[in-house]
Every structure is written in structure tokens, then in C-alpha cells.
Design a protein around this motif. Structure first.
Motif, short mmCIF file in Angstrom:
data_model
loop_
_atom_site.label_atom_id
_atom_site.label_comp_id
_atom_site.label_asym_id
_atom_site.label_seq_id
_atom_site.Cartn_x
_atom_site.Cartn_y
_atom_site.Cartn_z
N GLY A 274 0.82 -1.22 0.00
CA GLY A 274 0.00 0.00 0.00
C GLY A 274 0.84 1.25 0.00
O GLY A 274 0.57 2.20 -0.73
N PHE A 275 1.92 1.21 0.79
CA PHE A 275 2.84 2.34 0.84
C PHE A 275 3.48 2.58 -0.52
O PHE A 275 3.53 3.70 -1.03
CB PHE A 275 3.91 2.09 1.91
N TYR A 276 3.95 1.49 -1.14
CA TYR A 276 4.60 1.63 -2.45
C TYR A 276 3.64 2.17 -3.49
O TYR A 276 4.00 3.01 -4.31
CB TYR A 276 5.18 0.29 -2.90
N ARG A 277 2.40 1.66 -3.45
CA ARG A 277 1.41 2.17 -4.41
C ARG A 277 1.24 3.68 -4.24
O ARG A 277 1.19 4.42 -5.23
CB ARG A 277 0.06 1.50 -4.19
N TYR B 131 2.07 6.72 -6.93
CA TYR B 131 0.96 7.55 -7.41
C TYR B 131 1.22 9.04 -7.23
O TYR B 131 0.77 9.86 -8.04
CB TYR B 131 -0.32 7.12 -6.66
N VAL B 132 1.96 9.40 -6.18
CA VAL B 132 2.14 10.81 -5.82
C VAL B 132 2.59 11.71 -6.98
O VAL B 132 2.02 12.78 -7.17
CB VAL B 132 3.08 10.93 -4.60
N PRO B 133 3.59 11.30 -7.80
CA PRO B 133 4.00 12.22 -8.86
C PRO B 133 2.85 12.66 -9.77
O PRO B 133 2.84 13.77 -10.26
CB PRO B 133 5.02 11.40 -9.65
N GLN C 280 11.52 -5.93 -1.80
CA GLN C 280 11.61 -4.75 -0.94
C GLN C 280 12.76 -3.85 -1.40
O GLN C 280 12.58 -2.64 -1.54
CB GLN C 280 11.83 -5.15 0.53
N VAL C 281 13.90 -4.48 -1.65
CA VAL C 281 15.06 -3.69 -2.08
C VAL C 281 14.76 -2.99 -3.40
O VAL C 281 14.96 -1.78 -3.56
CB VAL C 281 16.30 -4.59 -2.21
N ALA C 282 14.20 -3.75 -4.36
CA ALA C 282 13.92 -3.18 -5.68
C ALA C 282 12.94 -2.03 -5.57
O ALA C 282 13.12 -0.97 -6.18
CB ALA C 282 13.37 -4.26 -6.60
N LEU C 283 11.88 -2.24 -4.79
CA LEU C 283 10.85 -1.20 -4.71
C LEU C 283 11.35 0.03 -3.97
O LEU C 283 11.03 1.15 -4.34
CB LEU C 283 9.59 -1.75 -4.03
N LEU C 284 12.14 -0.20 -2.92
CA LEU C 284 12.69 0.96 -2.22
C LEU C 284 13.57 1.78 -3.15
O LEU C 284 13.53 3.01 -3.14
CB LEU C 284 13.49 0.51 -0.99
N ALA C 285 14.33 1.07 -4.01
CA ALA C 285 15.17 1.78 -4.97
C ALA C 285 14.29 2.60 -5.92
O ALA C 285 14.56 3.78 -6.18
CB ALA C 285 16.02 0.78 -5.76
N CYS C 286 13.21 1.98 -6.41
CA CYS C 286 12.29 2.69 -7.30
C CYS C 286 11.72 3.93 -6.62
O CYS C 286 11.64 5.01 -7.21
CB CYS C 286 11.13 1.79 -7.71
N CYS C 287 11.31 3.76 -5.36
CA CYS C 287 10.71 4.89 -4.64
C CYS C 287 11.71 6.03 -4.51
O CYS C 287 11.34 7.20 -4.66
CB CYS C 287 10.26 4.45 -3.25
N THR C 288 12.97 5.67 -4.21
CA THR C 288 13.98 6.71 -4.08
C THR C 288 14.09 7.51 -5.37
O THR C 288 14.10 8.74 -5.36
CB THR C 288 15.35 6.07 -3.74
N VAL C 289 14.14 6.78 -6.50
CA VAL C 289 14.26 7.47 -7.78
C VAL C 289 13.03 8.35 -8.03
O VAL C 289 13.13 9.48 -8.47
CB VAL C 289 14.45 6.44 -8.91
N LEU C 290 11.84 7.78 -7.74
CA LEU C 290 10.61 8.52 -8.01
C LEU C 290 10.49 9.77 -7.16
O LEU C 290 9.97 10.79 -7.60
CB LEU C 290 9.40 7.62 -7.74
N LEU C 291 10.95 9.67 -5.92
CA LEU C 291 10.77 10.80 -5.01
C LEU C 291 11.94 11.78 -5.09
O LEU C 291 11.85 12.89 -4.56
CB LEU C 291 10.60 10.32 -3.57
N ALA C 292 13.03 11.37 -5.78
CA ALA C 292 14.20 12.25 -5.85
C ALA C 292 13.86 13.65 -6.37
O ALA C 292 14.29 14.64 -5.78
CB ALA C 292 15.29 11.60 -6.70
#
Lengths: 281, 299
Positions: free
Chosen positions: A87-90, A94-96, B34-46
Motif C-alpha cells: 500500500g505504501f509503495y502504491r 501515485y504521488v507524482p 523490498q530492495v527493488a521497490l525501495l530503490a524505485c521509490c527513491t528514484v521517483l521521489l528524488a
């Protein structure tokens, strides 16, 4: 309730008729309307900027939409797995897509700043040469496509909704029959969500043909008209050069193109879109 | 006897071993994702992190290259400086006025039109519904020029009216569709019972359907709030004077007037982004519900 409907249709239909009439006129808002027949269209045929903007828009649409759909679908498939904290990842994915466009475009302009931008820092760190990005006529459209990929969260959530509608039993049955992961995706998941792919495709193309804010804010159509998109040119014609008749002609041509594409897609839809409960023709 | 017991014991042990390897494999599977998604999130939120980081940098230090992620010193003063360089309090007030007018208009009229499509019977209803659905696919750009002409003739250019009044005419085909779909799920028996008791159509709308449709109405309200907050093209065309601008076009003006002052520009942009993200955090399920309904519209 009827008055609401009347008002509603007057708001769309009336202006459309009016706009269709304007197509055959020359009008600069303050000058009187002058009937010029099909002269706007002859002018369009010889207008290099019109052709340029059409090319730019087509380039953008045909690269951006397939990429957006692929990225969104891949993300949706991953985020449909039983992963902890999904849920967190989703939410993060989505935020951008809800970030106000004006703000995000200004932010991207800063990131792709040729002198001090983050993009060049990243590129340099990997050992690649620095780039001019949005100031480079060759790169400006790819950069815009990249920017549009950041905001695919909306399409991703639509795909996710579609994926959750795929019956678990079908996938389990295939698994028991020894289907590989790829076969399960190819022969079960994709056909089952094909209506959702179709929906995203139609909406994506309609949206991409009307891309405006990015180019208007980031480049103003430059460099050397490389990012002059169709609606940007329409906007300039109407509100900077005040050629209302000409702009209406532009609008109707875009309308015709979008309609043609949409109808074409509906035409071919029954070849690959599967609606449950109906037989394939 | 003992042989059989042994066999059972071995079988149980095997089963446990299989389970253990499966659990270990599952653990690695989880860990990998988890590792892959955390990496994706970092890139997305950068980019967003970069937005905030730049907004807190001292003037001049945003031009350091290679760039530094943590501002030193942290300059909160950029925010008041940016907000007063242009009248952002007016931009905010104007935006909220548009929101008030447009969101109310959308909710009231979209739900009424939806009611007419979901519950009333009259000739041509289904035809008009098809028309409504097809207007969703109309590129909005076709009506841009005529709309401008209408507002120009009305003398409404450079007021907030062109941004609010249209919402009172049906509130957009998509919203009507969304609410109508929800109304259709409410059993007709409720209406019939009320009619037997002598209730009017409007009473049924106001006292039965609307209270039962709160979730979808909140969704439509939030989506249209976000839409009007982010809207750019319409305010750009209709608003001229600085005191009348909304946040979106005000931010554009800021960019044009303070070219190169990236830290202030990022501070201004951040103030536009933060409310939407806060709204998202608190109302996440309403955001996605609307989209889920959209997606199902495609089926």
C-alpha cells in the motif's frame, strides 16, 4: 432536471457549432468577422509551423503513450504481488501524478538546467558527456517523454484495478497445467485486462495529442520549434496573434484527427479486446 | 508398528523441510522486492526531494556543482521572501474562491444530472446519455476559442467567473457518469417506498440518494478540487491582472519575473505542491476510488 441538461448541452454543442462557423472566417476579436470561405485551410496547407507542430505532436504521442502504458502496466503488475507494505509503495508511485503540473514542469526545468542541473550531475557521475537537454532540438522531445513517464501513477492505478478483477482461479488452473509465469501473463492476465488497456490507450492518446503545459512553460516551443506542439501552436494563434478563425480551423483539424484515431481503435478493438461474457467474433 | 511410525516421522520431517525451504525462498523473494521497490521509490521521489532541498538553499549556493543534497545553511527565509515577492496570499485566496464555486457547482449539478439519468424516465434519455458519454472523448480544445468569445462578450474576462460558472452546468460528463454509476447501485425499492408515501422526485434525490452516495460525492469533490487546483490553461487565458491570478498562473508569473532565482522559485512551487500531497495523505482512499471506478468504466 431538464434545464440542467439544456444548459449542459448548450455549453458544449452551441460553442462547437459556433466554432465550426468560425473556421470559415477571419477574425481578430476586435475587427469585424469576415467570411473568407476555405482560405484558412489553404493557408494551413502552406503553413510550415502547422506541419511542424503536427509532426512534433505525433512524435510525442507515438513514443510517449506506448512507453507510459508499458511502465504503468509493469508497475501495476509488481504492485499487485503479495509484497509487504504494498500500500505504501502504491501511494509513492501515485504521488507524482497528482503533483501540480506547473510546479513539476518548473522543477524539471531546474533539474535539466544545462549548467547547474541535477540531470547533468547524474550523467557525469556515470561517465557520460553533459547535455543541453531542453535546449537541444534533438533531445527536447525525449526529455518531455521522460517527464511524462514520471506521472503515470494514474494509469497504473487503473491497471491495478483491472488486475484485481482477474479471477485467481484462472491463474491457479493455468499454474496446475504447468504454464510458466510468462505464459500466464501472456495468455491470461493480458487478455483479461485488455479492456482496461484499451481504455488507457484511448485516454492516453487523446491526452497526448493535447499536450500543452509542459512545452508552454518549459520551452515556449523551442529550441527552433522542436517542441512546438499542436495545442501550443493553437494557443499562440488564438491568444498571441489573435487569429480566432485560424485557431478554430486548427482546433477542428485536431478534433478530426483525434476522432479518427479513436474510431480506428474501436474498429480494431474486437481483434484484441476481450469482454467477459461475449463471444469473440 | 514402529516401522510405520518411523515412516510417518520421516514423511513429517520431509514435509517440514519442504516448508522450511519454501519459507526461506519466500523470505528472499520478499527481500528482493523490498530492495527493488525501495530503490524505485527513491528514484521517483528524488525530484520532489530536490524541489524541497533547493527551496531551502541560501541564494547562490543552489548553483554549486556537483549539487549538494542537504542545504547548508538551511534557509527557511526563502519561503516568506518568495510569498511576499508576489502577492501569493491573493493567489491563494483566488484559488480558494474558485474551488468553493467550482467544487460546489460540480457536486450540486453533477449529482442532479446523474439523478435525471439514473432515476427519471423521459423520452430520449438513453440517447442523451450516449451523447454525454461521447463528450468525454471530445478534446476540450475545440471549444476553447468559442468559450473565450462568450466570456469576452459577457465582460467576464479577468474575473474568476469563467473558472467557476461552467461547473454549474452539469459539472463535467465524467463526474456525472461516476455519480450515476453509483446511484444505479442503490436499490429502486427505496424510491418506490418513498413514492408510496407521496415523496417528490426531488425529495428522493435529496433525502435518499445523496445521503447514501457520500463516498462517491466525496471522491468527486476531491478530484474536482485537485483538478481546479492544478488547472492551468483556463486561468492562463481568462486572468490578466496580478491581483486576480490563481496559484498555478501566479507561479508561472513568478517564474517569469524571477528568472534564475531557483531557490525562491522552488519555495513557491513547494507551497503549491504541499497542500495536494497533504490532502492525498489524508484522503488517499477517495483518490484511488475515483480512478478505480474510471478503470471499470473501460470494461
Amino acid at each position: 432536471m431538464a434545464p440542467w441538461l439544456l444548459g449542459f448541452f448548450a455549453w458544449t454543442l452551441g460553442p462547437m457549432v459556433f466554432s465550426a462557423g468560425l473556421v470559415f472566417t477571419e477574425w481578430e476579436l476586435l475587427t469585424p468577422i469576415r467570411w473568407i470561405g476555405t482560405a484558412n485551410f489553404t493557408a494551413l496547407a502552406g503553413d510550415g509551423l502547422f506541419a511542424r507542430s503536427l509532426y512534433n505532436t505525433a512524435y510525442f504521442t507515438f513514443l510517449a503513450v506506448p512507453l507510459q502504458l508499458t511502465v504503468a502496466l509493469l508497475a501495476a503488475m509488481v504492485l499487485n504481488l503479495p509484497i509487504r507494505g504494498v500500500g505504501f509503495y502504491r501511494a509513492v508511485f501515485y504521488v507524482p501524478s497528482i503533483t501540480p503540473q506547473v510546479a513539476s514542469v518548473i522543477l524539471w526545468v531546474w533539474i535539466f538546467n544545462p549548467e547547474y542541473g541535477l540531470a547533468n550531475a547524474v550523467v557525469q557521475a556515470v561517465g557520460l558527456p553533459r547535455q543541453l537537454w531542453m535546449l537541444d532540438p534533438e533531445l527536447v522531445k525525449p526529455v518531455f517523454i521522460f517527464m511524462s513517464l514520471w506521472g503515470v501513477g494514474n494509469q497504473m492505478v487503473i491497471f491495478l484495478a483491472g488486475l484485481q478483477g482477474v479471477p485467481e482461479s484462472l491463474i491457479e488452473a493455468a499454474q496446475l497445467d504447468g504454464a510458466s509465469a510468462w505464459q500466464r501473463v501472456r495468455h491470461i492476465t493480458l487478455p483479461m485486462i485488455s479492456p482496461v488497456i484499451f481504455f488507457n490507450l484511448i485516454i492516453g492518446i487523446i491526452g497526448s495529442f493535447q499536450v500543452f503545459t509542459t512545452a508552454f512553460l518549459a520551452t515556449g516551443g523551442g529550441p527552433n520549434y522542436a517542441s512546438l506542439f499542436y495545442v501550443l501552436y493553437l494557443y499562440q494563434s488564438a491568444f498571441q496573434f489573435l487569429r480566432m478563425g485560424y485557431a478554430s480551423a486548427l482546433a477542428w483539424i485536431l478534433f478530426a484527427i483525434i476522432m479518427a484515431f479513436t474510431l480506428l481503435q474501436f474498429r480494431f478493438a474486437d481483434r484484441w479486446v476481450y469482454y467477459e461474457g461475449t463471444l469473440r467474433r | 508398528m514402529s516401522v510405520r511410525a518411523d515412516r510417518t516421522g520421516i514423511a513429517v520431517q520431509r514435509l517440514l523441510a519442504v516448508r522450511r525451504t519454501r519459507r526461506i525462498r519466500n523470505l528472499f523473494w520478499q527481500l528482493g522486492w523490498q530492495v527493488a521497490l525501495l530503490a524505485c521509490c527513491t528514484v521517483l521521489l528524488a525530484p520532489l526531494a530536490w524541489l524541497v532541498s533547493t527551496s531551502l538553499k541560501e541564494t547562490g549556493s543552489e548553483f554549486e556543482f556537483p549539487p549538494r543534497w542537504i542545504p547548508n545553511p538551511v534557509t527557511w527565509g526563502n519561503y516568506p521572501e518568495a510569498m511576499t515577492a508576489l502577492p501569493f496570499h491573493l493567489f491563494f485566496r483566488n484559488t480558494m474562491l474558485v474551488e468553493l464555486g467550482a467544487v460546489t457547482g460540480t457536486l450540486v449539478t453533477a449529482s442532479l444530472v446523474a439523478f435525471a439519468f439514473a432515476r427519471l424516465r423521459y423520452p430520449g434519455r438513453d440517447f442523451w446519455f450516449t451523447v454525454l458519454i461521447s463528450t468525454m472523448m471530445l478534446p476540450g480544445i475545440v471549444t476553447l476559442v468559442p468559450h473565450y468569445v462568450i466570456f469576452k462578450t459577457l465582460g467576464w474576462v479577468d474575473t474568476l467567473l469563467p473558472l467557476t460558472v461552467p461547473a454549474w452546468f452539469g459539472g463535467g460528463a465524467f463526474n456525472v457518469f461516476l455519480i450515476r454509476q453509483f446511484f444505479m447501485t442503490i436499490p429502486l425499492e427505496f424510491d418506490e417506498a418513498a413514492r408510496v408515501d407521496g415523496a417528490s422526485s426531488f425529495w428522493i434525490y435529496a433525502r435518499i440518494l445523496v445521503p447514501l452516495s457520500r463516498p462517491v460525492l466525496i471522491t468527486v469533490g476531491i478530484l474536482s478540487f485537485v483538478h481546479h487546483w492544478n488547472a492551468f490553461l483556463e486561468p492562463l487565458i481568462y486572468l490578466n491582472s496580478t491581483v486576480n491570478l490563481t496559484m498555478a498562473v501566479g507561479l508561472r508569473l513568478f517564474r517569469n519575473q524571477f528568472t534564475g532565482e531557483w531557490n525562491l522559485m522552488m519555495a513557491a512551487a513547494t507551497t503549491m505542491v504541499v497542500p495536494i500531497i497533504v490532502l492525498f495523505i489524508f484522503a488517499q482512499r477517495y483518490f484511488t476510488r475515483g480512478i478505480v471506478l474510471t478503470g471499470l468504466a473501460g470494461r
